[in-house]
Design an enzyme around this catalytic site. Sequence first.
Site, short mmCIF file in Angstrom:
data_model
loop_
_atom_site.label_atom_id
_atom_site.label_comp_id
_atom_site.label_asym_id
_atom_site.label_seq_id
_atom_site.Cartn_x
_atom_site.Cartn_y
_atom_site.Cartn_z
CG ASP A 230 -25.85 -23.57 -8.78
OD1 ASP A 230 -24.99 -23.70 -9.65
OD2 ASP A 230 -26.92 -23.48 -9.01
CE LYS B 97 -27.41 -29.45 -14.82
NZ LYS B 97 -26.18 -28.75 -14.10
CB CYS C 243 -29.40 -31.72 -11.53
SG CYS C 243 -30.09 -30.08 -11.36
CB SER D 6 -15.39 -19.64 -16.71
OG SER D 6 -16.33 -18.87 -16.28
CG ASP E 257 -19.88 -18.34 -13.50
OD1 ASP E 257 -20.42 -18.82 -12.68
OD2 ASP E 257 -19.05 -17.34 -13.38
CG ASP E 258 -23.39 -21.38 -11.25
OD1 ASP E 258 -23.54 -22.44 -11.37
OD2 ASP E 258 -22.26 -20.70 -10.44
N GLY F 286 -44.73 -17.92 -19.69
CA GLY F 286 -43.89 -19.00 -20.03
C GLY F 286 -44.35 -19.64 -21.25
#
Length: 330
Positions: free
Chosen positions: A223, A16, A13, A47, A49-50, A138
């Site tokens: 998270d 990013k 991460c 906001s 959010d996740d 996928g």
Amino acid sequence: MKRLTQYAQGGGCACKIPAADLESLLGNARMPFPRDPEAELVVGLESGDDAAVVRTQDGSVLISTADFFTPVVDDPYDWGRIAAANALSDVYAMGGRPMVALNLLCWPPDLLPYDLAAEVLRGGAEVAAQAGCHLAGGHSVVDAEPKYGLAVTGVADPGRLLRNDAGRPGLPLSLTKPLGLGVLNNRHKNTGEVFPHAVETMTRLNADASRQAVAAGIRCATDVTGFGLLGHLHKLARASGVTAVLHASAVPLLEGAAQAVKEGFVPGGSRRNLDWVAPHLDPGDVPEETLLLLADAQTSGGLLVAGEIPGAPVVGELVEHIGHTVVIRP
């Protein structure tokens, strides 16, 4: 043995797009809304959010998210497990249950054999199975840099969602995993040292913590991933219109994390996180090394919950807005 982390500029991460750049990018994108939507958007970009949440015409609530990143460890099976756990975490952070996921794979076949990619996919499939989530196909592309993750769809009770804009003054803040994953992963990338306790932390699902939060009637959570504890706490407090008071000494750390910071194994993403939050932060007398750990870019980190759940230390509380979104106490 091929060291996967040597084939990526960033790791996990920490790769990013920086938070400030991402907010500017999204602000300039001017994305249109559908004229005749098939579902009601309950949680979108507003906001940060996740995951996205929609309510369909029959009243069902669906959660949708996607997350993928470059290798954070050298072992391909472990990388697959970590990436899958991290992607599933966005659903758990909304109080949902993952139902089905799709693989997202980018692979440089001229640099890395496909049998390593197979191990990545095997690791992801095992974690999805552990979560009770179908993994059904996928998409894959040839790329100069290896990347892996999942697109996940989950379901939730519409009256029991966890949101990052539902924080209220007086609520305690709990953290379900220790910090330090970014600095330990960076040390691993630079030295080859292996940290099994970090791998165990990253592959541990946030399923139990999410269920406990929902059962306790908690409504605010997020998270802790690439923007670090400070970054995600800032976003939560900003979205909720409150100030978060964080007690630095109460925040759990992985063994070896503080030493890794002292020895300079701080990812660029962690420093960028601290720079982004700094204008909104009252750091008190907390030293920079501690601030860097609090801003450390986590991969598959824990849940930050506005409430108390079993086994999770209380690391602070929400108060009325007092000028900063985050205030740090020793």
